[in-house]
Motif scaffolding. Structure first.
Motif, PDB file in Angstrom:
ATOM      1  N   ASN A   1       9.525  16.476  38.488  1.00  0.00           N
ATOM      2  CA  ASN A   1      10.693  16.831  39.294  1.00  0.00           C
ATOM      3  C   ASN A   1      10.719  18.336  39.487  1.00  0.00           C
ATOM      4  O   ASN A   1      10.181  19.092  38.681  1.00  0.00           O
TER       5      ASN A   1
ATOM      6  N   TYR B   1      13.273  21.746  40.668  1.00  0.00           N
ATOM      7  CA  TYR B   1      14.644  22.211  40.798  1.00  0.00           C
ATOM      8  C   TYR B   1      14.672  23.588  41.446  1.00  0.00           C
ATOM      9  O   TYR B   1      13.794  24.419  41.227  1.00  0.00           O
TER      10      TYR B   1
ATOM     11  N   HIS C   1      17.121  26.986  41.769  1.00  0.00           N
ATOM     12  CA  HIS C   1      18.203  27.604  41.020  1.00  0.00           C
ATOM     13  C   HIS C   1      18.465  29.020  41.488  1.00  0.00           C
ATOM     14  O   HIS C   1      17.578  29.879  41.442  1.00  0.00           O
TER      15      HIS C   1
ATOM     16  N   PRO D   1      21.898  24.606  39.023  1.00  0.00           N
ATOM     17  CA  PRO D   1      20.608  24.194  39.578  1.00  0.00           C
ATOM     18  C   PRO D   1      20.763  22.925  40.416  1.00  0.00           C
ATOM     19  O   PRO D   1      21.716  22.173  40.244  1.00  0.00           O
TER      20      PRO D   1
ATOM     21  N   LEU E   1      18.505  19.569  42.166  1.00  0.00           N
ATOM     22  CA  LEU E   1      17.258  18.813  42.239  1.00  0.00           C
ATOM     23  C   LEU E   1      16.686  18.921  43.638  1.00  0.00           C
ATOM     24  O   LEU E   1      17.379  18.637  44.618  1.00  0.00           O
TER      25      LEU E   1
ATOM     26  N   TYR F   1      12.086  14.724  43.338  1.00  0.00           N
ATOM     27  CA  TYR F   1      12.014  13.857  42.161  1.00  0.00           C
ATOM     28  C   TYR F   1      10.844  12.886  42.314  1.00  0.00           C
ATOM     29  O   TYR F   1      10.366  12.648  43.420  1.00  0.00           O
TER      30      TYR F   1
ATOM     31  N   TYR G   1      11.808  25.499  39.363  1.00  0.00           N
ATOM     32  CA  TYR G   1      11.310  24.976  38.099  1.00  0.00           C
ATOM     33  C   TYR G   1      10.752  23.572  38.289  1.00  0.00           C
ATOM     34  O   TYR G   1      11.380  22.734  38.942  1.00  0.00           O
TER      35      TYR G   1
ATOM     36  N   LEU H   1      15.232  27.657  32.394  1.00  0.00           N
ATOM     37  CA  LEU H   1      15.986  26.474  31.998  1.00  0.00           C
ATOM     38  C   LEU H   1      15.341  25.815  30.784  1.00  0.00           C
ATOM     39  O   LEU H   1      14.111  25.746  30.689  1.00  0.00           O
TER      40      LEU H   1
ATOM     41  N   GLY I   1      16.517  13.674  36.019  1.00  0.00           N
ATOM     42  CA  GLY I   1      15.253  13.558  36.730  1.00  0.00           C
ATOM     43  C   GLY I   1      15.210  12.466  37.775  1.00  0.00           C
ATOM     44  O   GLY I   1      14.133  11.968  38.107  1.00  0.00           O
ATOM     45  N   SER I   2      16.342  12.098  38.318  1.00  0.00           N
ATOM     46  CA  SER I   2      16.330  11.041  39.326  1.00  0.00           C
ATOM     47  C   SER I   2      17.087  11.496  40.568  1.00  0.00           C
ATOM     48  O   SER I   2      17.699  12.561  40.579  1.00  0.00           O
TER      49      SER I   2
ATOM     50  N   SER J   1      20.674  12.843  40.344  1.00  0.00           N
ATOM     51  CA  SER J   1      20.914  14.056  39.564  1.00  0.00           C
ATOM     52  C   SER J   1      22.115  14.842  40.074  1.00  0.00           C
ATOM     53  O   SER J   1      22.299  15.017  41.281  1.00  0.00           O
TER      54      SER J   1
ATOM     55  N   TRP K   1      24.616  18.335  38.618  1.00  0.00           N
ATOM     56  CA  TRP K   1      24.798  19.346  37.579  1.00  0.00           C
ATOM     57  C   TRP K   1      26.228  19.895  37.619  1.00  0.00           C
ATOM     58  O   TRP K   1      26.813  20.084  38.680  1.00  0.00           O
TER      59      TRP K   1
END
Lengths: 110, 117
Positions: free
Chosen positions: A35, A37, A39, A45, A47, A50, A88, B45, B101-102, B105, B107
């Motif tokens: 995956n 990300y 940020h 952050p 996604l 994936y 990331y 992270l 991780g899907s 997701s 945050w």
């Protein structure tokens, strides 16, 4: 515990294509999906990619992911100024029983 | 609307304890794996811990094993991170994350923990 290695920085001019690599091992990238990300410091952050190459809804198709063996990569085509951020990679590591992030790559738009 | 709202961060002495909370809005916590991820000042992270939908499995990064405990409260639709024996290197912004991780997701905005004398 950064077991996934990324280049610390990458850059390009607007419109160019930038590629970020992510190197791991058989216990993480070799056996599990990757995956990615995005940020911006001071924000949550987000996604970006994936399961190696899937984009969540709302992510532009300028972003693409791929995986081969124990390495993965993120490509940003048609680079835009708003793409300046930290990126990331991450994957589950079956040996560590841990979700591991890459070391991070700062993308700069020149 | 999906929201994750963290709280409980602050300044604590080395060796002290803190309990982080994360309230979920717009979805049921028990339907997803939930995680805590942190970012220390100037660093990248780092995943800290996660818990399965039914709470039957929990995993931790080596550096917090034996000191941190992840848990959830179904009735309050909340996720927690109990942090004991805190060290300077635990100083970070802590994020509550749904399904890290899907495609689901999501945050939170994060809460800052500072461990300092």
């Amino acid at each position: 515990q950064s077991v996934l290695t990324q280049p610390p920085s990458a850059s390009g001019t607007p419109g160019q294509r930038v590629t970020i690599s992510c190197s791991g091992s058989n216990s993480n990238i070799g056996r599990n999906p990757v995956n990615w990300y995005h940020h911006l410091p001071g924000t949550a952050p987000k996604l970006l990619i994936y399961t190696n190459n899937q984009r969540p809804s709302g992510v532009p198709d300028r972003f693409s992911g791929s995986k081969s063996g124990t390495s993965a990569s993120l490509a940003i085509s048609g680079l835009q100024s708003e793409d300046e951020a930290d990126y990331y990679c991450a994957a589950w590591d079956g040996s560590l029983k841990a979700y591991v992030f890459g070391t991070g790559t700062q993308v700069t738009v020149l | 609307e999906v929201q994750l709202v963290e709280s409980g961060g602050g300044l604590v002495l080395p060796g002290g304890s803190l309990r982080l909370s994360c309230v979920a809005f717009g979805f049921t916590l028990n339907d997803f794996w939930m995680s805590w991820v942190r970012q220390a000042p100037g660093k990248g992270l780092e995943w800290v811990a996660n818990i399965k939908e039914d709470g039957s499995e929990k995993y931790y990064v080596d550096s917090v094993k034996g000191r941190f405990t992840i848990s959830r409260d179904t009735a309050k639709n909340s996720l927690y991170l109990q942090m004991n024996t805190l060290r300077a290197e635990d100083t970070a912004v802590y994020y509550c994350v749904r399904a890290v991780g899907s495609s689901s997701s999501w945050w939170g905005q994060g809460t800052l923990v500072t461990v300092s004398s």
